[in-house]
Design a protein around this motif. Structure first.
Motif, PDB file in Angstrom:
ATOM      1  N   LEU A  53       6.613  -6.808  13.471  1.00 46.49           N
ATOM      2  CA  LEU A  53       7.503  -7.295  12.419  1.00 46.49           C
ATOM      3  C   LEU A  53       7.039  -6.844  11.050  1.00 46.49           C
ATOM      4  O   LEU A  53       7.841  -6.403  10.220  1.00 46.49           O
ATOM      5  N   ARG A  54       5.737  -6.912  10.814  1.00 50.25           N
ATOM      6  CA  ARG A  54       5.204  -6.536   9.505  1.00 50.25           C
ATOM      7  C   ARG A  54       5.401  -5.040   9.241  1.00 50.25           C
ATOM      8  O   ARG A  54       5.804  -4.638   8.146  1.00 50.25           O
ATOM      9  N   LEU A  55       5.154  -4.222  10.263  1.00 51.14           N
ATOM     10  CA  LEU A  55       5.325  -2.779  10.102  1.00 51.14           C
ATOM     11  C   LEU A  55       6.791  -2.423   9.855  1.00 51.14           C
ATOM     12  O   LEU A  55       7.106  -1.600   8.986  1.00 51.14           O
ATOM     13  N   ALA A  56       7.687  -3.048  10.624  1.00 52.60           N
ATOM     14  CA  ALA A  56       9.118  -2.783  10.458  1.00 52.60           C
ATOM     15  C   ALA A  56       9.585  -3.217   9.077  1.00 52.60           C
ATOM     16  O   ALA A  56      10.326  -2.500   8.394  1.00 52.60           O
ATOM     17  N   SER A  57       9.146  -4.393   8.658  1.00 51.38           N
ATOM     18  CA  SER A  57       9.545  -4.929   7.363  1.00 51.38           C
ATOM     19  C   SER A  57       9.011  -4.081   6.222  1.00 51.38           C
ATOM     20  O   SER A  57       9.738  -3.771   5.266  1.00 51.38           O
ATOM     21  N   ASP A  58       7.754  -3.678   6.321  1.00 51.22           N
ATOM     22  CA  ASP A  58       7.138  -2.895   5.245  1.00 51.22           C
ATOM     23  C   ASP A  58       7.807  -1.526   5.098  1.00 51.22           C
ATOM     24  O   ASP A  58       8.039  -1.066   3.979  1.00 51.22           O
ATOM     25  N   SER A  59       8.098  -0.875   6.217  1.00 50.54           N
ATOM     26  CA  SER A  59       8.708   0.457   6.134  1.00 50.54           C
ATOM     27  C   SER A  59      10.119   0.382   5.572  1.00 50.54           C
ATOM     28  O   SER A  59      10.525   1.231   4.764  1.00 50.54           O
ATOM     29  N   LEU A  60      10.860  -0.663   5.958  1.00 50.71           N
ATOM     30  CA  LEU A  60      12.220  -0.818   5.449  1.00 50.71           C
ATOM     31  C   LEU A  60      12.206  -1.155   3.964  1.00 50.71           C
ATOM     32  O   LEU A  60      12.984  -0.604   3.173  1.00 50.71           O
ATOM     33  N   ARG A  61      11.307  -2.057   3.573  1.00 53.36           N
ATOM     34  CA  ARG A  61      11.217  -2.436   2.154  1.00 53.36           C
ATOM     35  C   ARG A  61      10.798  -1.240   1.292  1.00 53.36           C
ATOM     36  O   ARG A  61      11.311  -1.050   0.178  1.00 53.36           O
ATOM     37  N   ALA A  62       9.883  -0.415   1.811  1.00 49.82           N
ATOM     38  CA  ALA A  62       9.440   0.761   1.057  1.00 49.82           C
ATOM     39  C   ALA A  62      10.598   1.727   0.830  1.00 49.82           C
ATOM     40  O   ALA A  62      10.741   2.303  -0.254  1.00 49.82           O
ATOM     41  N   ALA A  63      11.448   1.890   1.855  1.00 48.46           N
ATOM     42  CA  ALA A  63      12.607   2.781   1.712  1.00 48.46           C
ATOM     43  C   ALA A  63      13.591   2.221   0.698  1.00 48.46           C
ATOM     44  O   ALA A  63      14.121   2.957  -0.152  1.00 48.46           O
ATOM     45  N   LEU A  64      13.846   0.915   0.768  1.00 48.31           N
ATOM     46  CA  LEU A  64      14.767   0.293  -0.192  1.00 48.31           C
ATOM     47  C   LEU A  64      14.257   0.439  -1.619  1.00 48.31           C
ATOM     48  O   LEU A  64      15.022   0.739  -2.537  1.00 48.31           O
ATOM     49  N   ASP A  65      12.966   0.233  -1.796  1.00 50.06           N
ATOM     50  CA  ASP A  65      12.380   0.360  -3.132  1.00 50.06           C
ATOM     51  C   ASP A  65      12.437   1.808  -3.635  1.00 50.06           C
ATOM     52  O   ASP A  65      12.590   2.046  -4.834  1.00 50.06           O
ATOM     53  N   ARG A  66      12.309   2.756  -2.700  1.00 52.19           N
ATOM     54  CA  ARG A  66      12.320   4.165  -3.091  1.00 52.19           C
ATOM     55  C   ARG A  66      13.702   4.612  -3.555  1.00 52.19           C
ATOM     56  O   ARG A  66      13.824   5.386  -4.503  1.00 52.19           O
ATOM     57  N   TYR A  67      14.739   4.107  -2.892  1.00 53.21           N
ATOM     58  CA  TYR A  67      16.096   4.546  -3.219  1.00 53.21           C
ATOM     59  C   TYR A  67      16.709   3.783  -4.401  1.00 53.21           C
ATOM     60  O   TYR A  67      17.631   4.295  -5.039  1.00 53.21           O
TER      61      TYR A  67
END
Length: 255
Positions: A53-67
Motif C-alpha cells: 500500500l505504501r509503495l503504491a500510494s507513494d508512486s501515485l502521489r509522486a506522479a500527481l505532484d510531478r504533473y
C-alpha cells in the motif's frame, strides 16, 4: 518360558504408553504454539500489505505532484496565447499542435490540449489521430475545465470520452493579462501503475470520493463501487460523463 513370553507384552505396553505420552505432548505443544504461529503469519501478511500500500500510494502521489505544475508552465507559451487571441490566424493551429505534441512527449503525458473559453479544443497533442483527436470536441462539461475557467487548478479523474482511456486530468487558465482567454489541460493515463501492482502479493484498489474504483490491480474491478451510489451521485457522474453508468455495481468486499 513364562518370563520370555511376558517380556514382549511388557515392551509393547511400554511402547504404547510412550506413544500416547508423545502424542499428548505434541498436541499440547501445538495448542500452545499454533496461536503464536497464526499471529506471526497474520502480522507478516499485514506488514506485506502495508508495504504494498505504501509503495503504491507513494508512486501515485509522486506522479500527481510531478504533473500538477505542468499546465501552468505550458499556459505561459506565446504560441498558445497567439492561438487563443486569433484562432483563425494562418499557421496558428499547426504551430500549437506541434508544440503540444513535443510537450506531451517531453513530459510523458498522454495528452496536452488547449481549449477556448467555451470549452472547445482548438489544438491538441493528438491532432494527428483523426477522429481520435480532441480538436473540435467540447469539454465544458468536465469539472477540470470549469475549475480552471474560474481561475483555479482543475483536477479530475475520468474515463476519456474521446479516447476511451482512464486518466487523471490537470487544467489551468491561460491568461492575456488579467483576462482568462482559454484553458490548458494535461492528461496522464494510469495503466503503467496498475501493471506494477499486478506483480504484488496483495490486491490494490484506488477509489474516488464516491467509492468508485478508479484504479485497481484487477481489471474487472474498474468502475465497480465499494458502496451503493444514491441517485444524486449517479446524476452527477452522468452529467460529467465521468464513468460508464452500467458498470457502477457494488463489489463483494467480503471476499
Amino acid at each position: 518360558m513364562v518370563f520370555a513370553s511376558k517380556k514382549p507384552r511388557l515392551r509393547a505396553a511400554l511402547n504404547l504408553q510412550v506413544a500416547v505420552v508423545l502424542v499428548a505432548m505434541l498436541t499440547a505443544l501445538w495448542v500452545l504454539v499454533w496461536p503464536r504461529l497464526e499471529r506471526y503469519f497474520l502480522l507478516q501478511a499485514a506488514e506485506q500489505n502495508e508495504v504494498t500500500l505504501r509503495l503504491a500510494s507513494d508512486s501515485l502521489r509522486a506522479a500527481l505532484d510531478r504533473y500538477a505544475p505542468l499546465p501552468h508552465l505550458i499556459a505561459q507559451s506565446p504560441t498558445l496565447g497567439a492561438l487563443l487571441r486569433a484562432p483563425g490566424a494562418p499557421g496558428a493551429v499547426a504551430a500549437a499542435n506541434t508544440e503540444l505534441l513535443n510537450t506531451a512527449l517531453a513530459v510523458s503525458a498522454s495528452d496536452v490540449y488547449v481549449m477556448g473559453v467555451d470549452g472547445t479544443a482548438l489544438a491538441a497533442s493528438n491532432y494527428y489521430k483523426g477522429e481520435g483527436s480532441f480538436i473540435g470536441n467540447n469539454f465544458s462539461f468536465r469539472p477540470y475545465f470549469t475549475q480552471a475557467l474560474d481561475g483555479g487548478l482543475g483536477r479530475y479523474f475520468a474515463l476519456g470520452t474521446t479516447s476511451g482511456e482512464r486518466g487523471y486530468f490537470y487544467a489551468t487558465p491561460v491568461r492575456d493579462g488579467p483576462e482568462i482567454v482559454g484553458v490548458v489541460a494535461v492528461k496522464f493515463t494510469v495503466d503503467a501503475f496498475e501493471e506494477n501492482w499486478r506483480g504484488a502479493a496483495s490486491e490494490v484498489i484506488v477509489t474516488d470520493v464516491n467509492g468508485v474504483v478508479a484504479m485497481s490491480s484487477q481489471r474487472p474491478w474498474h468502475f465497480r463501487t465499494t458502496q451503493r451510489l444514491d441517485d444524486e451521485k449517479l446524476k452527477a457522474i452522468a452529467l460529467n460523463r465521468q464513468y460508464p453508468l452500467d458498470q457502477l455495481t457494488p463489489l463483494d468486499m467480503q471476499r
